[in-house]
Each structure stands twice: as structure tokens, then as C-alpha cells.
Write an enzyme that holds these catalytic residues in place. Sequence first.
Site, short mmCIF file in Angstrom:
data_model
loop_
_atom_site.label_atom_id
_atom_site.label_comp_id
_atom_site.label_asym_id
_atom_site.label_seq_id
_atom_site.Cartn_x
_atom_site.Cartn_y
_atom_site.Cartn_z
N ASP A 229 63.49 -70.78 6.63
CA ASP A 229 64.95 -70.77 6.46
C ASP A 229 65.64 -71.86 7.25
O ASP A 229 66.80 -71.71 7.65
CB ASP A 229 65.51 -69.40 6.86
N LYS A 232 69.29 -72.85 6.65
CA LYS A 232 70.41 -71.97 6.97
C LYS A 232 71.27 -72.50 8.11
O LYS A 232 72.36 -71.97 8.36
CB LYS A 232 69.91 -70.57 7.31
N HIS A 290 60.81 -70.43 -1.40
CA HIS A 290 60.51 -69.07 -0.93
C HIS A 290 61.46 -68.01 -1.48
O HIS A 290 61.23 -66.81 -1.28
CB HIS A 290 60.47 -69.02 0.60
N HIS A 291 62.53 -68.41 -2.18
CA HIS A 291 63.42 -67.44 -2.82
C HIS A 291 63.24 -67.42 -4.34
O HIS A 291 64.08 -66.85 -5.05
CB HIS A 291 64.88 -67.76 -2.48
N ASP A 318 58.82 -62.35 3.62
CA ASP A 318 60.24 -62.36 3.97
C ASP A 318 60.94 -61.09 3.52
O ASP A 318 61.70 -60.46 4.28
CB ASP A 318 60.90 -63.59 3.34
#
Length: 375
Positions: A229, A232, A290-291, A318
Amino acid sequence: MEDPLYLNDPYQALGQKMHFMQRLERLYRVLREQYEGVQRFALVLYNPEDGLLSTFVYESDDTSPLLGYSVRLDDVPSLQALADKPALRVVNDMRCFRHKSLSVHTAALLSQGYRASLTMPVFHDGALLGFLFLNSLQRHYFSEQKIAYCNLWAHLVGQLLVREHDAVARMQALVKFATDVSGRRSVETDAHVRRMAAYARMIARALQKKLQLSDAFIEYLALFAPLHDIGKIAIPDSILHKAGPLTADEFERMKSHVKVGRDIVDQALEHFALGDMEHTEMLRNIVQYHHEKLNGSGYLGAEGDDVPLEARIIAVADILDALLNRRSYKEAWPQDKVFAELQQMAAHNELDQACVDAVLKHPQQVDDIQRRYPS
């Protein structure tokens, strides 16, 4: 006056641009050219957080008898002694271990015919990174001359390992630096990223045999997991830590962190001299994908085989951690509810079924990781 000599330097190639694994392969070839009887080279890494030694690099004419092997350091007294009092250990007849209680790794090496070993602990700033092993099929192979050469060779390899370790650490430090100087709250808690790394390793180990994953793949996956992440740092705290649901505009802003993260990784690799770090494409894939959902409903719309394995593993890790622990917008869920949700997401082709199965089959390991790194 004698004319100068121009001799072949087998180590000269190390000055060329190449990745960590390529350097190790080159070094091992040089060692074998000098001493053909060194028929096995291995590196294991030490994780001080759980006390485990895990196989990392293996070079030999034969397949590794210890693929995916882990053991607690304190369960191997001979290696613990080397960690406590660093020294170069040479055993010129490994059959001497037969009079003792054989460890799994010693028994495996003896079964493949190895009879002599040289072992060196690798340290960085006083902290144990792991161990280096050289083995020969010949008893009494390591003479004083060979020991002197192999000792220097081993320290060179150790410095390469330190360099690679520092490259990953610099990338992680970059995230913390960017967060600190901006006065932002931490993007992710320390406990979360540690659990992420542990879950990723657990899932990958479960898939290792079926997918023929290398030990190095798994260790780099765990090293890179905390950076998933990184993007972010560009998302406002008002969105990251919002107590309620995000608006449509806020969600679009949140989704942008995967592309921003990929850009940060690319720039860091270029500007911080990290381009020769191993598995950089894996890092890029973890950050960017990863999403993603296998059915195409993720942030970027990638689906099926377009979602790399490393991203599939991190996605499950996650979500697992997010559901098991309290977040600003939700309370922690019990494990049975989390497992049911993961299975439902796999059934809807959102998550990789094999990755989810790796979690469902190891509830005790999940509990152990939760207890080791409490929120």
C-alpha cells in the site's frame, strides 16, 4: 624490467549490471571452477521475529532435498552456537553426526551423499541475517588452502546478501520518510504489515510444491508484502481513516493509490539505485494489482491470468488481515466468519481458490500470527 602481466580475473564480471541471483550464480560458477569438489551452496535466512531459519538460495547439480524447509534456530544447537559465538565451522566427515540425534536437514544431506561441510553465519550490524553452507561429496575435502579461499568467498557472498537486504530496507524507509515529512498518520500499522508478510509466506509455502515456487520467490514475496500500500501516502487522512463508508468520489480517490504506488516504485528504483534489486517486477505487481479480482471487478479491471500470482496471494492476505482486525470503519470479525467470507469471495471468482484454501487449511497458523503481532 619485467613486462606487466595481464591475468584473467574471474570476478571481473561482478562489476557489470546484474541482479542479486545472477551475481550468486556467477560466484558459484567461479568457485566450482576453482574447486570442483564443492558440489552444493546454500543460503538460509533468519527471521528474528519468529526465530525461524528458512531456505532461500540453493545451487547444486542435484535438486534440493530441503525445498520449503524451515526450522527454529533454537532447535538446532550447532547453528545456535555459531550465532552466539560467530566462527567458521568445518566438518570434514559429516558421518560424525550419526552418533547424535540427526536434524532433518543433516539427515537429508547425508542421504544425498554429502560428507563434508563448511558453515558460516552472516551478520549485518551485529544482527544475524542467516547462514551460508558449502558441501562436498568427498570426506576430508576442505583442506587449509580450500578453507582459506572458501572463507573469503563466503564473506563476499555475505556482503552481497547484506547489500540486497539493505536495498529492500531502503525502499521500506522511503515509505516511512515520505509519511513522516508530510506530517501524515501512518498509512498502515506496523502490526498489519508484519502480519501481511507472515500470511503471504504461509500461503506461498502451502502452494510451493504444486506450483514449484522457489524459496527465493517466497522470501521476496514476504519482504515486499509490507510495501503493498505504498501508494496510500498520496491519499488524505480524511479518506484513509474515515470512520464511515466512503463516498463515490472518495472511493475513486482511494482506488488511485495502486497506480500512484506503481509510479513511486518505478521512481524509487530509478533514483535510489535499486534497479538491480531482485524480483523488482514482483514488487511492481504486488503494488499495482493487489486489489484486483479474478472476475474483473477490482480497482483496475484486470481479470484471470492477467492478475499475477504474487498479487493474488497478497490480495488474500490483505483481506484476511483486514477482516480479522478492527479498522476505523469496522470491528474485528471472528475467524469462522472471516473464513466463510473468503470462501464466498473465491466461489464468486473474486479471490484465487488455491490461495484461499491455503488459509482455510491452516487456522492454527493464522491464530499464531495474530497473537505474534497484536494490533
